[in-house]
Enzyme design. Structure first.
Site, PDB file in Angstrom:
ATOM      1  N   VAL A 117      -7.481   2.169 -11.065  1.00  0.00           N
ATOM      2  CA  VAL A 117      -6.732   1.316 -10.370  1.00  0.00           C
ATOM      3  C   VAL A 117      -7.132   0.470  -9.886  1.00  0.00           C
ATOM      4  CG1 VAL A 117      -4.790   1.365  -9.039  1.00  0.00           C
ATOM      5  CG2 VAL A 117      -4.997   3.039 -10.630  1.00  0.00           C
ATOM      6  N   GLY A 118      -8.012   0.974  -8.868  1.00  0.00           N
ATOM      7  CA  GLY A 118      -9.103   0.116  -7.879  1.00  0.00           C
ATOM      8  C   GLY A 118      -9.657  -1.427  -9.014  1.00  0.00           C
ATOM      9  N   GLU A 156     -10.696   1.370  -1.859  1.00  0.00           N
ATOM     10  CA  GLU A 156     -11.851   2.618  -1.303  1.00  0.00           C
ATOM     11  C   GLU A 156     -11.251   3.212  -2.646  1.00  0.00           C
ATOM     12  OE1 GLU A 156     -13.566   3.376   0.696  1.00  0.00           O
ATOM     13  OE2 GLU A 156     -13.740   1.808   2.039  1.00  0.00           O
ATOM     14  N   LYS A 216       3.176   0.098   0.277  1.00  0.00           N
ATOM     15  CA  LYS A 216       3.216   1.464  -0.804  1.00  0.00           C
ATOM     16  C   LYS A 216       2.739   2.153  -0.695  1.00  0.00           C
ATOM     17  CE  LYS A 216       3.222   2.570  -5.008  1.00  0.00           C
ATOM     18  NZ  LYS A 216       3.626   4.223  -4.953  1.00  0.00           N
ATOM     19  N   GLY A 255      -7.343   4.329  -3.843  1.00  0.00           N
ATOM     20  CA  GLY A 255      -7.656   5.767  -5.130  1.00  0.00           C
ATOM     21  C   GLY A 255      -8.050   5.243  -5.682  1.00  0.00           C
ATOM     22  N   SER A 256      -8.063   5.567  -6.972  1.00  0.00           N
ATOM     23  CA  SER A 256      -8.545   5.675  -8.494  1.00  0.00           C
ATOM     24  C   SER A 256      -9.579   4.874  -8.972  1.00  0.00           C
ATOM     25  CB  SER A 256      -7.831   6.468  -9.512  1.00  0.00           C
ATOM     26  OG  SER A 256      -7.027   5.638  -9.971  1.00  0.00           O
ATOM     27  N   CYS A 271     -11.422  12.831  -1.753  1.00  0.00           N
ATOM     28  CA  CYS A 271     -12.358  11.469  -1.893  1.00  0.00           C
ATOM     29  C   CYS A 271     -13.743  11.856  -1.706  1.00  0.00           C
ATOM     30  CB  CYS A 271     -12.249  10.352  -1.603  1.00  0.00           C
ATOM     31  SG  CYS A 271     -11.481   9.861   0.168  1.00  0.00           S
TER      32      CYS A 271
HETATM   33  P1  NAP Z   1      -3.937   6.160  -7.951  1.00  0.00           P
HETATM   34  O1  NAP Z   1      -3.421   6.761  -8.726  1.00  0.00           O
HETATM   35  O2  NAP Z   1      -4.988   5.473  -8.608  1.00  0.00           O
HETATM   36  O3  NAP Z   1      -2.480   5.704  -6.653  1.00  0.00           O
HETATM   37  C1  NAP Z   1      -3.388   5.311  -5.877  1.00  0.00           C
HETATM   38  C2  NAP Z   1      -2.111   4.298  -5.190  1.00  0.00           C
HETATM   39  O4  NAP Z   1      -2.030   3.134  -6.405  1.00  0.00           O
HETATM   40  C3  NAP Z   1      -0.623   4.758  -5.032  1.00  0.00           C
HETATM   41  O5  NAP Z   1       0.354   4.163  -4.221  1.00  0.00           O
HETATM   42  C4  NAP Z   1       0.073   4.375  -6.987  1.00  0.00           C
HETATM   43  O6  NAP Z   1       1.260   4.750  -6.762  1.00  0.00           O
HETATM   44  C5  NAP Z   1      -0.709   3.016  -6.944  1.00  0.00           C
HETATM   45  N1  NAP Z   1      -1.017   2.465  -8.360  1.00  0.00           N
HETATM   46  C6  NAP Z   1      -0.924   2.705  -9.326  1.00  0.00           C
HETATM   47  N2  NAP Z   1      -1.275   2.180 -10.322  1.00  0.00           N
HETATM   48  C7  NAP Z   1      -1.167   1.162  -9.504  1.00  0.00           C
HETATM   49  C8  NAP Z   1      -1.343  -0.552 -10.482  1.00  0.00           C
HETATM   50  N3  NAP Z   1      -1.316  -0.524 -11.332  1.00  0.00           N
HETATM   51  N4  NAP Z   1      -1.030  -1.099  -9.051  1.00  0.00           N
HETATM   52  C9  NAP Z   1      -1.017  -1.107  -7.444  1.00  0.00           C
HETATM   53  N5  NAP Z   1      -0.877  -0.131  -7.085  1.00  0.00           N
HETATM   54  C10 NAP Z   1      -1.079   0.956  -8.489  1.00  0.00           C
HETATM   55  O7  NAP Z   1      -4.660   7.310  -7.117  1.00  0.00           O
HETATM   56  P2  NAP Z   1      -4.353   8.725  -6.925  1.00  0.00           P
HETATM   57  O8  NAP Z   1      -4.069   9.723  -7.709  1.00  0.00           O
HETATM   58  O9  NAP Z   1      -3.310   8.773  -6.035  1.00  0.00           O
HETATM   59  O10 NAP Z   1      -5.400   9.315  -6.036  1.00  0.00           O
HETATM   60  C11 NAP Z   1      -6.488   9.877  -6.553  1.00  0.00           C
HETATM   61  C12 NAP Z   1      -8.091   9.221  -6.021  1.00  0.00           C
HETATM   62  O11 NAP Z   1      -8.115   8.578  -4.782  1.00  0.00           O
HETATM   63  C13 NAP Z   1      -8.955   9.658  -6.529  1.00  0.00           C
HETATM   64  O12 NAP Z   1      -9.847   9.012  -7.379  1.00  0.00           O
HETATM   65  C14 NAP Z   1      -9.524   9.726  -5.209  1.00  0.00           C
HETATM   66  O13 NAP Z   1     -11.467   9.750  -5.079  1.00  0.00           O
HETATM   67  C15 NAP Z   1      -8.772   8.412  -4.957  1.00  0.00           C
HETATM   68  N6  NAP Z   1      -9.269   8.842  -2.847  1.00  0.00           N
HETATM   69  C16 NAP Z   1     -10.554   7.893  -2.570  1.00  0.00           C
HETATM   70  C17 NAP Z   1     -10.559   7.802  -1.084  1.00  0.00           C
HETATM   71  C18 NAP Z   1     -11.191   7.062  -1.047  1.00  0.00           C
HETATM   72  O14 NAP Z   1     -11.365   6.553   0.644  1.00  0.00           O
HETATM   73  N7  NAP Z   1     -12.617   6.120  -1.309  1.00  0.00           N
HETATM   74  C19 NAP Z   1      -9.634   7.983  -0.789  1.00  0.00           C
HETATM   75  C20 NAP Z   1      -8.392   8.960  -1.097  1.00  0.00           C
HETATM   76  C21 NAP Z   1      -8.837   9.434  -2.544  1.00  0.00           C
HETATM   77  P3  NAP Z   1       1.848   5.621  -7.773  1.00  0.00           P
HETATM   78  O15 NAP Z   1       1.411   7.101  -6.568  1.00  0.00           O
HETATM   79  O16 NAP Z   1       3.225   5.619  -7.477  1.00  0.00           O
HETATM   80  O17 NAP Z   1       1.470   6.324  -8.914  1.00  0.00           O
END
Ligand code: NAP
Ligand code: MG
Length: 494
Positions: free
Chosen positions: A231-232, A249, A174, A227-228, A283
């Site tokens: 959510v993690g 991550e 997804k 992701g965030s 990130c």
């Molecule tokens: P996000 O809101 O956490 O979303 C990440 C993914 O999770 C998306 O596919 C999202 O779907 C999905 N998601 C959202 N809610 C969910 C739930 N309740 N259950 C399962 N999946 C769910 O993060 P983002 O805004 O896309 O990305 C930004 C964040 O990612 C930042 O915090 C950044 O630091 C982090 N990041 C970390 C790394 C690393 O390797 N450490 C790399 C890149 C980014 P939708 O898109 O449909 O909402």
């Protein structure tokens, strides 16, 4: 308008609900790039069933053959690099130079995975008993649920998918809702390279519907999520009911230290790239700059002068340095944090507003923004903003710099600019982060090295390099007794 679909069990298909969502260009929000299926639990169930069935044959395909498919994937991505990069810029906003890099990271990951198909090393170890052979081999695990963010629409899915596949797992993927097209192109490429039916499935849709359904599914054996942190944490809790393996991550609040003996021009190039590359939405982005008091005023002057020259615009144009934020909500977060910074008493020295003029009002543009005289306990120094905002903190010594750098709930990337080898090694030892750069920006990970962070940046796993193969395989320990008699471990070994 182009209508995109899910890919489940070897067939392109709509969501069972028949509903769709739009994908828009963040540099021009009037431009709709396509529609995607708005899927739900039923679509996920079908994808998981297909992946579960396909696992029974995929796990038996020799790993070098699975690797050969990855080699083809890398070749096709290389041929299509330019087209993939421009589609990515359109849906995500970052400049072409960077989307080309994003695709290149996918290519590098494909070739690494191809070669790993001929390694996947295990161990042979002597037995404590005579005529007995001990070994530990890697086994595939099953169905891998992959959930990815939008900031690296190609690279991050490949980091997860290619090692998952080479290890013999099947995939339900997804992607982020704001970057569904790049993800779909990745699936097209896998199909062209000959991936068998059911081995890879993509289900588009919202995080709480599709994402949750994948995480909670009994037949999904592992989750790899980027992701965030919020959510993690939810995913970690949800997954605990089925005790599936989870790799997280998450966020970062990365800092670059500039010591008084640093090459200031080099440190300047680095912080501009680290803070405003990908519009600060990496990130590993540099969101704190920690500067020695002896060079603070001089460095700030240099930094502001160069930042003011950065050109905002459509990432497809060669004249653009910085693209838009990915979405309205992401830009709203930036606007909120700028207000918070001002209220906390930090000094706004550059930017601070949304950008207008020359058509910029049609996109989610925000000026590159710098706060000076930031104190380590301010929210803009502690919380992840994920946008073009840099908080600058003044320090008096390396010891203080490292203390400030470590004073965060995150621990992904870090960087130190110094010419003093003793200071560099002290920093390498004492910084609490998964990645440390010396005389280089906080961004710039290479696909064949471990990637990940400490503290609330993750849960201890690493992507990238050889380490990710540990996450996607299970150790199986095998003892072969060829003595022809019962030999009891710990008892008959004298
Ligand atoms: P996000 O809101 O956490 O979303 C990440 C993914 O999770 C998306 O596919 C999202 O779907 C999905 N998601 C959202 N809610 C969910 C739930 N309740 N259950 C399962 N999946 C769910 O993060 P983002 O805004 O896309 O990305 C930004 C964040 O990612 C930042 O915090 C950044 O630091 C982090 N990041 C970390 C790394 C690393 O390797 N450490 C790399 C890149 C980014 P939708 O898109 O449909 O909402
Ligand atoms: Mg979009």
């Amino acid at each position: 308008m182009k209508k995109f679909q899910n890919y489940i069990n070897g067939k392109w298909c709509d969501a069972k609900s028949g509903q769709v969502f739009e994908n828009r260009n963040p540099a021009n929000n009037n431009e709709v790039l396509g529609t995607f299926p708005k899927s739900s639990k039923e679509d996920v169930n079908e994808a998981v069933a297909a992946a579960k069935k396909a696992f029974e044959s995929w796990r038996l395909v020799p790993a070098p053959k699975r690797g050969d498919i990855m080699k083809k994937v890398g070749d096709i991505m290389t041929e299509r690099k330019e087209e993939l990069a421009s589609a990515m810029t359109k849906e995500m906003g970052k400049v072409l130079l960077e989307t080309r890099g994003d695709v290149q990271e996918g290519i590098d990951t494909a070739y690494y995975a191809a070669s790993e198909g001929r390694r996947l090393f295990g161990h042979t170890v002597p037995s404590e008993l005579s005529n007995k052979f001990n070994m530990a081999v890697r086994s595939p695990i099953g169905v891998a649920g992959l959930i990815t963010p939008w900031n690296f629409p190609m690279a991050i899915p490949t980091w997860k998918m290619f090692p998952a596949l080479v290890c013999g797992n099947t995939v339900v993927f997804k992607p982020a809702s704001v970057t569904p097209e790049t993800a779909t192109h990745l699936i097209e490429i896998l199909i062209e390279a000959g991936i068998p039916q059911g081995v890879v499935n993509i289900v588009h849709g919202g995080g709480s519907e599709v994402g949750n359904a994948i995480v909670e599914h009994n037949d999904v054996d592992l989750i790899s999520f980027t992701g965030s942190t919020d959510v993690g944490k939810k995913i970690s809790k949800m997954a605990s009911d089925t005790l599936k393996r989870v790799s997280l991550e998450l966020g970062g609040k990365n800092a670059q230290i500039v010591m008084d003996d640093a090459d200031l021009e080099l440190a300047l190039d680095a912080v501009l790239w680290g803070a405003f590359g990908t519009t600060g939405q990496r990130c590993t982005a540099t969101s704190r700059l920690i500067v020695h008091e002896k060079v603070y005023d001089e460095f700030m002057k240099m930094l502001v002068a160069r930042t003011e020259k950065l050109r905002l615009g459509d990432g497809l144009l060669a004249t653009t340095d910085v693209g838009p934020c990915v979405s309205e909500s992401q830009r709203n977060t930036v606007i909120e944090y700028v207000e918070i910074g001002k209220k906390e008493g930090a000094k706004l020295v550059c930017g601070g507003s949304i950008a207008k003029g020359n058509g910029l009002e049609n996109g989610w543009f925000h000026q590159p923004t710098i706060f000076g005289h930031v104190l380590p306990n301010m929210r803009i120094a502690k919380e992840e903003i994920f946008g073009p905002v840099l908080s600058v903190i003044k320090i008096k010594s390396l010891e203080e710099a490292i203390k400030v750098l470590n004073d965060t709930i995150y621990g992904l990337s870090s960087s130190v600019f110094t010419k003093n080898i003793n200071d560099a090694y002290t920093a390498m030892r004492d910084i609490k982060a998964g990645i440390v750069y010396i005389n280089a920006p906080t961004i710039g990970a290479e696909a064949h090295m471990p990637f990940g962070g400490v503290k609330q940046t993750g849960n201890g796993h690493r992507e990238g390099g050889w380490t990710v193969y540990d996450f996607f395989s299970e150790w199986k320990t095998i003892y072969v007794d060829f003595s022809g008699k019962l030999q009891r471990a710990q008892i008959d070994n004298e």
